[in-house]
Design a protein around this motif. Structure first.
Motif, PDB file in Angstrom:
ATOM      1  N   THR A  45      17.688  39.260  10.955  1.00 35.03           N
ATOM      2  CA  THR A  45      18.250  38.614  12.143  1.00 35.03           C
ATOM      3  C   THR A  45      17.390  37.447  12.612  1.00 35.03           C
ATOM      4  OG1 THR A  45      19.329  40.649  12.825  1.00 35.03           O
ATOM      5  CG2 THR A  45      18.984  38.983  14.533  1.00 35.03           C
ATOM      6  N   THR A  51      30.821  41.837  14.269  1.00 37.03           N
ATOM      7  CA  THR A  51      30.100  41.509  13.044  1.00 37.03           C
ATOM      8  C   THR A  51      30.221  40.023  12.720  1.00 37.03           C
ATOM      9  OG1 THR A  51      32.017  42.056  11.687  1.00 37.03           O
ATOM     10  CG2 THR A  51      30.417  43.805  12.052  1.00 37.03           C
ATOM     11  N   SER A  83      15.201  45.558   6.773  1.00 35.64           N
ATOM     12  CA  SER A  83      15.932  45.987   7.964  1.00 35.64           C
ATOM     13  C   SER A  83      16.757  44.840   8.534  1.00 35.64           C
ATOM     14  CB  SER A  83      14.960  46.494   9.029  1.00 35.64           C
ATOM     15  OG  SER A  83      14.257  45.405   9.588  1.00 35.64           O
ATOM     16  N   ASN A  84      17.786  45.197   9.306  1.00 30.90           N
ATOM     17  CA  ASN A  84      18.597  44.187   9.988  1.00 30.90           C
ATOM     18  C   ASN A  84      17.737  43.307  10.886  1.00 30.90           C
ATOM     19  OD1 ASN A  84      21.028  44.941   8.853  1.00 30.90           O
ATOM     20  ND2 ASN A  84      21.597  46.290  10.535  1.00 30.90           N
ATOM     21  N   SER A 134      21.131  42.464   4.627  1.00 33.63           N
ATOM     22  CA  SER A 134      19.960  43.336   4.780  1.00 33.63           C
ATOM     23  C   SER A 134      19.859  44.322   3.626  1.00 33.63           C
ATOM     24  CB  SER A 134      20.033  44.115   6.096  1.00 33.63           C
ATOM     25  OG  SER A 134      20.000  43.252   7.182  1.00 33.63           O
ATOM     26  N   ARG A 135      20.982  44.950   3.293  1.00 36.71           N
ATOM     27  CA  ARG A 135      20.986  45.904   2.178  1.00 36.71           C
ATOM     28  C   ARG A 135      20.640  45.212   0.869  1.00 36.71           C
ATOM     29  NH1 ARG A 135      24.915  48.455   4.815  1.00 36.71           N
ATOM     30  NH2 ARG A 135      26.612  47.278   3.900  1.00 36.71           N
ATOM     31  N   MET A 178      25.966  40.442   7.867  1.00 36.28           N
ATOM     32  CA  MET A 178      24.533  40.626   8.107  1.00 36.28           C
ATOM     33  C   MET A 178      24.045  41.950   7.534  1.00 36.28           C
ATOM     34  SD  MET A 178      23.062  38.046   9.670  1.00 36.28           S
ATOM     35  CE  MET A 178      21.699  38.732  10.605  1.00 36.28           C
ATOM     36  N   SER A 179      24.825  43.015   7.705  1.00 39.36           N
ATOM     37  CA  SER A 179      24.415  44.321   7.186  1.00 39.36           C
ATOM     38  C   SER A 179      24.337  44.313   5.660  1.00 39.36           C
ATOM     39  CB  SER A 179      25.375  45.415   7.669  1.00 39.36           C
ATOM     40  OG  SER A 179      26.703  45.099   7.278  1.00 39.36           O
ATOM     41  N   ASP A 180      25.268  43.603   5.003  1.00 43.75           N
ATOM     42  CA  ASP A 180      25.228  43.505   3.543  1.00 43.75           C
ATOM     43  C   ASP A 180      24.025  42.697   3.079  1.00 43.75           C
ATOM     44  OD1 ASP A 180      27.549  45.003   3.363  1.00 43.75           O
ATOM     45  OD2 ASP A 180      28.857  43.248   3.127  1.00 43.75           O
TER      46      ASP A 180
END
Length: 160
Positions: free
Chosen positions: A81, A104, A76-77, A70-71, A66-68
């Motif tokens: 989400t 994660t 933003s996360n 968003s990047r 999820m963080s990848d």
């Protein structure tokens, strides 16, 4: 002294022309984006951000953290989400815990999500092509190359 005055005027003209170019690029981008948003809503009952999320996941068939994600999307996360939650509920995205790390999740398109995205991507390509129909292939390649060159130069040397 007059040469310096002419140089200053030339700089002003150049700056104004570059500003004019920026406004035209922005206006064109916003007009096309508004049309795409409308077409996705009408033809697929979806949003452009959902399409963008699915497009990113389509590029990474093994899934993404999820963080990848968003990047990758430069958002933003929290933005991602909510979209992922709805796509999971609708059966277009699956979510799995990362092995060895229960905090994660890795998300990926399901077979149903891949099929839907393929339809949307085909429509998206046709729509954009139609919006840019007045531009020849050579013009499109030239402008694309210029913008790529700009991006590379800008990334290497941010403006003062």
């Amino acid at each position: 002294m007059e040469d310096m005055h002419v140089a200053v005027q030339q700089d002003d003209i150049e700056q104004k022309e570059k500003l004019r170019l920026w406004v035209r690029l922005l206006r064109a981008s916003r007009m096309i984006e508004a049309e795409l948003r409308n077409r996705f809503a009408v033809e697929f009952n979806t949003t452009l951000p959902r399409f963008d999320v699915m497009a990113a996941l389509d590029r990474f068939p093994d899934g993404m953290l999820m963080s990848d994600l968003s990047r990758y999307l430069l958002v933003s996360n929290g933005n991602v989400t909510g979209i992922i939650e709805r796509l999971v509920q609708e059966g277009f995205v699956s979510r799995a815990k990362r092995e060895g790390d229960k905090r994660t999740s890795i998300v990926s398109l399901t077979a149903e999500g891949c099929a839907l995205f393929a339809q949307m991507a085909d429509a998206h390509e046709r729509w954009v092509s139609a919006y840019l129909n007045a531009m020849s292939l050579d013009e499109a390649r030239t402008l694309s190359g210029m913008l790529e060159s700009f991006r590379s130069n800008w990334e290497d040397h941010s403006p003062e």
